[in-house]
Design a protein around this motif. Structure first.
Motif, PDB file in Angstrom:
ATOM      1  N   MET A  60      31.603  30.679  46.783  1.00  0.00           N
ATOM      2  CA  MET A  60      33.013  30.718  47.208  1.00  0.00           C
ATOM      3  C   MET A  60      33.368  32.081  47.804  1.00  0.00           C
ATOM      4  O   MET A  60      34.091  32.164  48.796  1.00  0.00           O
ATOM      5  N   CYS A  61      32.872  33.146  47.159  1.00  0.00           N
ATOM      6  CA  CYS A  61      33.170  34.498  47.654  1.00  0.00           C
ATOM      7  C   CYS A  61      32.712  34.644  49.102  1.00  0.00           C
ATOM      8  O   CYS A  61      33.454  35.153  49.958  1.00  0.00           O
ATOM      9  N   LEU A 105      33.780  40.135  41.932  1.00  0.00           N
ATOM     10  CA  LEU A 105      33.301  39.025  41.108  1.00  0.00           C
ATOM     11  C   LEU A 105      32.320  39.579  40.076  1.00  0.00           C
ATOM     12  O   LEU A 105      31.295  40.165  40.433  1.00  0.00           O
ATOM     13  N   ALA A 106      32.655  39.369  38.791  1.00  0.00           N
ATOM     14  CA  ALA A 106      31.726  39.744  37.716  1.00  0.00           C
ATOM     15  C   ALA A 106      30.726  38.599  37.584  1.00  0.00           C
ATOM     16  O   ALA A 106      30.898  37.693  36.785  1.00  0.00           O
ATOM     17  N   SER A 107      29.698  38.638  38.430  1.00  0.00           N
ATOM     18  CA  SER A 107      28.668  37.610  38.365  1.00  0.00           C
ATOM     19  C   SER A 107      27.636  38.018  37.305  1.00  0.00           C
ATOM     20  O   SER A 107      27.906  38.907  36.493  1.00  0.00           O
ATOM     21  N   THR A 108      26.489  37.395  37.319  1.00  0.00           N
ATOM     22  CA  THR A 108      25.604  37.526  36.169  1.00  0.00           C
ATOM     23  C   THR A 108      24.133  37.385  36.535  1.00  0.00           C
ATOM     24  O   THR A 108      23.795  36.703  37.519  1.00  0.00           O
ATOM     25  N   SER A 109      23.290  37.968  35.712  1.00  0.00           N
ATOM     26  CA  SER A 109      21.841  37.753  35.832  1.00  0.00           C
ATOM     27  C   SER A 109      21.485  36.290  35.595  1.00  0.00           C
ATOM     28  O   SER A 109      20.383  35.863  35.919  1.00  0.00           O
ATOM     29  N   GLU A 110      22.393  35.529  34.983  1.00  0.00           N
ATOM     30  CA  GLU A 110      22.136  34.106  34.723  1.00  0.00           C
ATOM     31  C   GLU A 110      22.001  33.311  36.025  1.00  0.00           C
ATOM     32  O   GLU A 110      21.509  32.187  36.003  1.00  0.00           O
ATOM     33  N   VAL A 111      22.447  33.864  37.159  1.00  0.00           N
ATOM     34  CA  VAL A 111      22.241  33.145  38.431  1.00  0.00           C
ATOM     35  C   VAL A 111      20.742  33.016  38.734  1.00  0.00           C
ATOM     36  O   VAL A 111      20.341  32.160  39.511  1.00  0.00           O
ATOM     37  N   TYR A 112      19.905  33.865  38.118  1.00  0.00           N
ATOM     38  CA  TYR A 112      18.452  33.767  38.329  1.00  0.00           C
ATOM     39  C   TYR A 112      17.816  32.736  37.391  1.00  0.00           C
ATOM     40  O   TYR A 112      16.626  32.441  37.522  1.00  0.00           O
ATOM     41  N   GLY A 113      18.585  32.230  36.427  1.00  0.00           N
ATOM     42  CA  GLY A 113      18.083  31.207  35.503  1.00  0.00           C
ATOM     43  C   GLY A 113      16.904  31.714  34.692  1.00  0.00           C
ATOM     44  O   GLY A 113      16.894  32.861  34.237  1.00  0.00           O
ATOM     45  N   ASP A 114      15.899  30.828  34.494  1.00  0.00           N
ATOM     46  CA  ASP A 114      14.656  31.208  33.804  1.00  0.00           C
ATOM     47  C   ASP A 114      13.706  31.648  34.919  1.00  0.00           C
ATOM     48  O   ASP A 114      13.030  30.825  35.531  1.00  0.00           O
ATOM     49  N   PRO A 115      13.643  32.941  35.234  1.00  0.00           N
ATOM     50  CA  PRO A 115      13.086  33.379  36.522  1.00  0.00           C
ATOM     51  C   PRO A 115      11.572  33.246  36.635  1.00  0.00           C
ATOM     52  O   PRO A 115      10.847  33.468  35.663  1.00  0.00           O
ATOM     53  N   GLU A 116      11.137  32.898  37.829  1.00  0.00           N
ATOM     54  CA  GLU A 116       9.697  32.843  38.116  1.00  0.00           C
ATOM     55  C   GLU A 116       9.257  34.110  38.847  1.00  0.00           C
ATOM     56  O   GLU A 116       8.093  34.228  39.219  1.00  0.00           O
ATOM     57  N   VAL A 117      10.197  35.006  39.081  1.00  0.00           N
ATOM     58  CA  VAL A 117       9.918  36.280  39.745  1.00  0.00           C
ATOM     59  C   VAL A 117      10.346  37.378  38.779  1.00  0.00           C
ATOM     60  O   VAL A 117      11.400  37.273  38.143  1.00  0.00           O
ATOM     61  N   HIS A 118       9.519  38.431  38.659  1.00  0.00           N
ATOM     62  CA  HIS A 118       9.820  39.457  37.663  1.00  0.00           C
ATOM     63  C   HIS A 118       9.432  40.834  38.186  1.00  0.00           C
ATOM     64  O   HIS A 118       8.321  40.989  38.664  1.00  0.00           O
ATOM     65  N   PRO A 119      10.280  41.825  38.124  1.00  0.00           N
ATOM     66  CA  PRO A 119      11.699  41.771  37.791  1.00  0.00           C
ATOM     67  C   PRO A 119      12.490  41.033  38.867  1.00  0.00           C
ATOM     68  O   PRO A 119      11.938  40.710  39.924  1.00  0.00           O
ATOM     69  N   THR A 143      35.020  28.197  38.465  1.00  0.00           N
ATOM     70  CA  THR A 143      35.237  27.555  39.764  1.00  0.00           C
ATOM     71  C   THR A 143      36.715  27.650  40.181  1.00  0.00           C
ATOM     72  O   THR A 143      37.052  28.385  41.099  1.00  0.00           O
ATOM     73  N   ILE A 144      37.580  26.958  39.443  1.00  0.00           N
ATOM     74  CA  ILE A 144      39.005  26.957  39.829  1.00  0.00           C
ATOM     75  C   ILE A 144      39.573  28.380  39.720  1.00  0.00           C
ATOM     76  O   ILE A 144      40.336  28.823  40.582  1.00  0.00           O
ATOM     77  N   GLY A 145      39.167  29.104  38.675  1.00  0.00           N
ATOM     78  CA  GLY A 145      39.651  30.475  38.486  1.00  0.00           C
ATOM     79  C   GLY A 145      39.276  31.362  39.672  1.00  0.00           C
ATOM     80  O   GLY A 145      40.114  32.088  40.204  1.00  0.00           O
ATOM     81  N   THR A 146      38.010  31.273  40.081  1.00  0.00           N
ATOM     82  CA  THR A 146      37.568  32.113  41.208  1.00  0.00           C
ATOM     83  C   THR A 146      38.277  31.698  42.495  1.00  0.00           C
ATOM     84  O   THR A 146      38.689  32.544  43.295  1.00  0.00           O
ATOM     85  N   LEU A 147      38.430  30.379  42.682  1.00  0.00           N
ATOM     86  CA  LEU A 147      39.113  29.874  43.882  1.00  0.00           C
ATOM     87  C   LEU A 147      40.556  30.400  43.938  1.00  0.00           C
ATOM     88  O   LEU A 147      41.034  30.859  44.985  1.00  0.00           O
ATOM     89  N   ASN A 148      41.243  30.356  42.803  1.00  0.00           N
ATOM     90  CA  ASN A 148      42.624  30.864  42.741  1.00  0.00           C
ATOM     91  C   ASN A 148      42.670  32.354  43.085  1.00  0.00           C
ATOM     92  O   ASN A 148      43.544  32.805  43.830  1.00  0.00           O
ATOM     93  N   MET A 149      41.728  33.119  42.536  1.00  0.00           N
ATOM     94  CA  MET A 149      41.723  34.565  42.774  1.00  0.00           C
ATOM     95  C   MET A 149      41.390  34.884  44.232  1.00  0.00           C
ATOM     96  O   MET A 149      41.951  35.817  44.811  1.00  0.00           O
ATOM     97  N   ASP A 151      25.742  29.133  34.347  1.00  0.00           N
ATOM     98  CA  ASP A 151      24.869  29.571  35.443  1.00  0.00           C
ATOM     99  C   ASP A 151      25.336  29.006  36.785  1.00  0.00           C
ATOM    100  O   ASP A 151      25.506  29.740  37.761  1.00  0.00           O
ATOM    101  N   GLU A 152      25.528  27.687  36.814  1.00  0.00           N
ATOM    102  CA  GLU A 152      25.936  27.052  38.077  1.00  0.00           C
ATOM    103  C   GLU A 152      27.379  27.419  38.419  1.00  0.00           C
ATOM    104  O   GLU A 152      27.731  27.535  39.592  1.00  0.00           O
ATOM    105  N   GLY A 153      28.198  27.616  37.384  1.00  0.00           N
ATOM    106  CA  GLY A 153      29.586  28.048  37.630  1.00  0.00           C
ATOM    107  C   GLY A 153      29.609  29.390  38.350  1.00  0.00           C
ATOM    108  O   GLY A 153      30.359  29.583  39.319  1.00  0.00           O
ATOM    109  N   LYS A 154      28.794  30.321  37.903  1.00  0.00           N
ATOM    110  CA  LYS A 154      28.743  31.643  38.544  1.00  0.00           C
ATOM    111  C   LYS A 154      28.089  31.552  39.926  1.00  0.00           C
ATOM    112  O   LYS A 154      28.458  32.286  40.850  1.00  0.00           O
ATOM    113  N   ARG A 155      27.094  30.643  40.065  1.00  0.00           N
ATOM    114  CA  ARG A 155      26.453  30.517  41.372  1.00  0.00           C
ATOM    115  C   ARG A 155      27.465  30.007  42.412  1.00  0.00           C
ATOM    116  O   ARG A 155      27.535  30.511  43.529  1.00  0.00           O
TER     117      ARG A 155
END
Ligand code: UDX
Length: 252
Positions: free
Chosen positions: A73-74, A31-45, A12-18, A64-68
């Motif tokens: 922010m982006c 932003l090096a985001s992540t597949s973790e933004v999808y959490g435990d997915p109910e949609v596949h793929p 959060t603070i790191g991304t805001l600073n950047m 997960d929420e940090g990356k979301r």
């Protein structure tokens, strides 16, 4: 998560600073985001238009929420301040130079197999993942940065395996007699994960090219050398000569 608060602060603070810095100097931000933004997915793929399924107060939430929120922010900076952003949703990645204590499944299984230790499968091992080799990811990131695609793009290898299949594959490639040990499952562990990479193919002309076994053999070679190096060497830190004061050596 080893340090949830630091994870939250970085995302959060790191991304805001950047983003503030990117605005000031007129830079394009990746932003090096992540597949973790999808959490435990109910949609596949998982495709980029899926909003995800994340437990906001679970043990993975800091990441997960940090990356979301980092993604949020982006797009706030893009809309309000005109900052150019590129957002890569990076799926599971591996390769040489991973840290020995990384704790993720690829380095754990390879190190365990090389040392004849049990391969630790969390839960039943029926959860799935799809692993991409690091050079494929790097090529995807370069292509994304050089493109005009400002919306999020999945970067991953869609070849999906269960974690148990993956343990057996690594055991075979190493030629190891290790057992497979089933441990309790990790809380909120996503049960399946596989990227939909249509967007990356269409808009970046990118797709992974390194086959799983080829990448794993390179990672195995790296960790084998690291273990040999550690076995044959002692690393004793020595202070620089300027820091050694005459007559002050203590022998306890
Ligand atoms: O020793 C192990 C380690 C992990 N696992 C399992 O293997 C699977 C993959 O676990 P990893 O920790 O390697 O990776 P995860 O899928 O949880 O998250 C990963 O993917 C997306 C990236 O953005 C994250 O940075 C990364 O941590 C999980 O189901 C996990 O429970 C084991 O069975 N044994």
């Amino acid at each position: 998560m080893y340090n949830p608060i630091k994870t939250l602060k970085t995302n959060t603070i790191g991304t805001l600073n950047m983003l503030g810095l990117a605005k000031r100097v007129g830079a394009r931000l990746l932003l090096a985001s992540t597949s973790e933004v999808y959490g435990d997915p109910e949609v596949h793929p998982q495709s980029e238009d899926y909003w995800g399924h994340v437990n906001p107060i679970g043990p993975r939430a800091c990441y997960d929420e940090g990356k979301r929120v980092a993604e949020t922010m982006c797009y706030a900076y893009m809309k309000q301040e005109g900052v150019e952003v590129r957002v890569a949703r990076i799926f599971n990645t591996f390769g040489p130079r991973m840290h020995m204590n990384d704790g993720r499944v690829v380095s754990n299984f390879i190190l365990q197999a090389l040392q004849g230790e049990p391969l630790t499968v969390y839960g039943s091992g029926s959860q799935t993942r799809a692993f991409q080799y690091v050079s494929d990811l790097v090529n995807g990131l370069v292509a994304l940065m050089n493109s005009n695609v400002s919306s999020p793009v999945n970067l991953g290898n869609p070849e999906e395996h269960t974690i148990l299949e993956f343990a057996q594959l690594i055991k075979n490639l190493v030629g190891s007699g290790s057992e497979i040990q089933f441990l309790s499952e990790a809380q909120d562990d996503p049960q399946k994960r596989k990227p939909d990479i249509k967007k990356a193919k269409l808009m970046l002309g990118w797709e992974p090219v390194v086959p799983l076994e080829e990448g794993l053999n390179k990672a195995i070679h790296y960790f084998r050398k690291e273990l040999e190096y550690q076995a044959n060497n002692q690393y004793i830190p020595k202070p620089k000569p300027a820091r050694i004061k005459k007559g002050r050596t203590r022998h306890n």
